[in-house]
Design a protein around this motif. Structure first.
Motif, PDB file in Angstrom:
ATOM      1  N   GLY A 151       0.799  -1.215   0.000  1.00 22.98           N
ATOM      2  CA  GLY A 151       0.000   0.000   0.000  1.00 22.98           C
ATOM      3  C   GLY A 151       0.834   1.267   0.000  1.00 22.98           C
ATOM      4  N   CYS A 152       2.128   1.135   0.299  1.00 26.15           N
ATOM      5  CA  CYS A 152       3.008   2.300   0.348  1.00 26.15           C
ATOM      6  C   CYS A 152       3.625   2.636  -1.006  1.00 26.15           C
ATOM      7  CB  CYS A 152       4.139   2.069   1.357  1.00 26.15           C
ATOM      8  SG  CYS A 152       3.545   1.954   3.046  1.00 26.15           S
ATOM      9  N   SER A 153       3.579   1.712  -1.934  1.00 27.17           N
ATOM     10  CA  SER A 153       4.193   1.991  -3.235  1.00 27.17           C
ATOM     11  C   SER A 153       3.155   2.609  -4.174  1.00 27.17           C
ATOM     12  CB  SER A 153       4.766   0.708  -3.838  1.00 27.17           C
ATOM     13  OG  SER A 153       3.737  -0.230  -4.053  1.00 27.17           O
ATOM     14  N   PRO A 154       3.579   3.599  -4.959  1.00 23.40           N
ATOM     15  CA  PRO A 154       2.616   4.279  -5.837  1.00 23.40           C
ATOM     16  C   PRO A 154       2.294   3.463  -7.085  1.00 23.40           C
ATOM     17  CG  PRO A 154       4.792   5.172  -6.184  1.00 23.40           C
ATOM     18  CD  PRO A 154       4.907   4.189  -5.057  1.00 23.40           C
ATOM     19  N   ILE A 155       1.141   3.736  -7.624  1.00 27.80           N
ATOM     20  CA  ILE A 155       0.739   3.194  -8.924  1.00 27.80           C
ATOM     21  C   ILE A 155       0.852   4.345  -9.911  1.00 27.80           C
ATOM     22  CG2 ILE A 155      -1.152   2.236 -10.278  1.00 27.80           C
ATOM     23  CD1 ILE A 155      -2.219   1.029  -7.654  1.00 27.80           C
ATOM     24  N   ASN A 209      -0.555   7.551  -7.977  1.00 29.01           N
ATOM     25  CA  ASN A 209      -1.694   7.269  -7.120  1.00 29.01           C
ATOM     26  C   ASN A 209      -1.254   6.341  -5.989  1.00 29.01           C
ATOM     27  OD1 ASN A 209      -4.227   7.026  -6.063  1.00 29.01           O
ATOM     28  ND2 ASN A 209      -5.074   5.849  -7.742  1.00 29.01           N
ATOM     29  N   TYR A 210      -1.339   6.855  -4.762  1.00 28.14           N
ATOM     30  CA  TYR A 210      -1.151   6.024  -3.584  1.00 28.14           C
ATOM     31  C   TYR A 210      -2.533   5.600  -3.109  1.00 28.14           C
ATOM     32  CZ  TYR A 210       3.736   7.432  -3.075  1.00 28.14           C
ATOM     33  OH  TYR A 210       5.065   7.631  -3.263  1.00 28.14           O
ATOM     34  N   MET A 211      -2.592   4.463  -2.448  1.00 32.44           N
ATOM     35  CA  MET A 211      -3.882   3.950  -2.010  1.00 32.44           C
ATOM     36  C   MET A 211      -4.572   4.919  -1.053  1.00 32.44           C
ATOM     37  SD  MET A 211      -4.933   0.370  -0.051  1.00 32.44           S
ATOM     38  CE  MET A 211      -3.340  -0.265  -0.285  1.00 32.44           C
ATOM     39  N   TYR A 212      -3.822   5.627  -0.246  1.00 32.18           N
ATOM     40  CA  TYR A 212      -4.385   6.454   0.812  1.00 32.18           C
ATOM     41  C   TYR A 212      -4.371   7.944   0.496  1.00 32.18           C
ATOM     42  CZ  TYR A 212       0.600   6.704   1.653  1.00 32.18           C
ATOM     43  OH  TYR A 212       1.953   6.865   1.492  1.00 32.18           O
ATOM     44  N   ARG A 213      -3.988   8.337  -0.713  1.00 32.45           N
ATOM     45  CA  ARG A 213      -3.892   9.751  -1.062  1.00 32.45           C
ATOM     46  C   ARG A 213      -4.617  10.019  -2.367  1.00 32.45           C
ATOM     47  NH1 ARG A 213       1.967  11.948  -1.634  1.00 32.45           N
ATOM     48  NH2 ARG A 213       2.583  10.067  -0.579  1.00 32.45           N
ATOM     49  N   GLU A 214      -4.965  11.282  -2.573  1.00 35.36           N
ATOM     50  CA  GLU A 214      -5.588  11.691  -3.823  1.00 35.36           C
ATOM     51  C   GLU A 214      -4.559  11.602  -4.952  1.00 35.36           C
ATOM     52  OE1 GLU A 214      -7.492  15.754  -5.669  1.00 35.36           O
ATOM     53  OE2 GLU A 214      -7.613  15.411  -3.520  1.00 35.36           O
ATOM     54  N   PRO A 215      -4.955  11.128  -6.139  1.00 39.30           N
ATOM     55  CA  PRO A 215      -4.008  11.054  -7.260  1.00 39.30           C
ATOM     56  C   PRO A 215      -3.479  12.447  -7.610  1.00 39.30           C
ATOM     57  CG  PRO A 215      -6.048   9.904  -7.795  1.00 39.30           C
ATOM     58  CD  PRO A 215      -6.269  10.617  -6.508  1.00 39.30           C
TER      59      PRO A 215
END
Length: 149
Positions: free
Chosen positions: A19-23, A76-82
């Motif tokens: 979950g810490c790595s960005p997409i 895009n991080y799971m816990y943040r706005e893209p």
């Protein structure tokens, strides 16, 4: 029982780290510098530009005097706005005869944020709660008749 607990903890740790790595997602298309080098100002036409680098994603608003190619990279991080981390805009400008008159390339640092739609409408006056609105309407039912209207 201990191996199951260890496997469960290891699985949870891997999921948390994942979950810490960005997409990173790419949107749109902008020609690379070597492709843009193929376009000759004053020689190429709309047809030759289309065959060399492809159709544009957008054109001029009033007429097709410019073609715009836009590519963005969104993190895009799971816990943040893209958020957009890279954007390239290529503008191929044509003169009145349809011949290339200029080729411009812009990056994310050249742009500015424009808020087109805020989705909020400003209201003025007091903000009432639902209870205040209900009681206010209930108590004002006969107000017009009491005032002689």
């Amino acid at each position: 029982m201990a191996p199951r607990v260890a496997l469960l903890c290891l699985s949870l740790a891997i999921a948390a780290l994942g979950g810490c790595s960005p997409i990173l997602r790419g949107h749109g298309y902008a020609p690379k510098p070597d492709e843009l080098a193929q376009i000759a100002v004053g020689q190429d036409t709309q047809a030759s530009v289309r065959s060399k680098i492809g159709r544009p994603g957008g054109t001029g608003v009033v007429n097709e005097d410019a073609w715009y190619y836009v590519a963005s990279t969104v993190e895009n991080y799971m816990y943040r706005e893209p958020r957009v981390i890279d954007r390239t805009v290529v503008a191929v400008v044509f003169d009145e005869t349809g011949t290339v008159s200029d080729v411009r390339q812009f990056g994310i640092a050249d742009g500015q944020v424009v808020d087109l739609v805020t989705r909020t409408t400003p209201t003025y006056g007091k903000e009432l709660t639902v209870v205040q609105q209900l009681l206010g309407n209930f108590l004002n039912v006969g107000a017009g008749t009491l005032a002689g209207e």
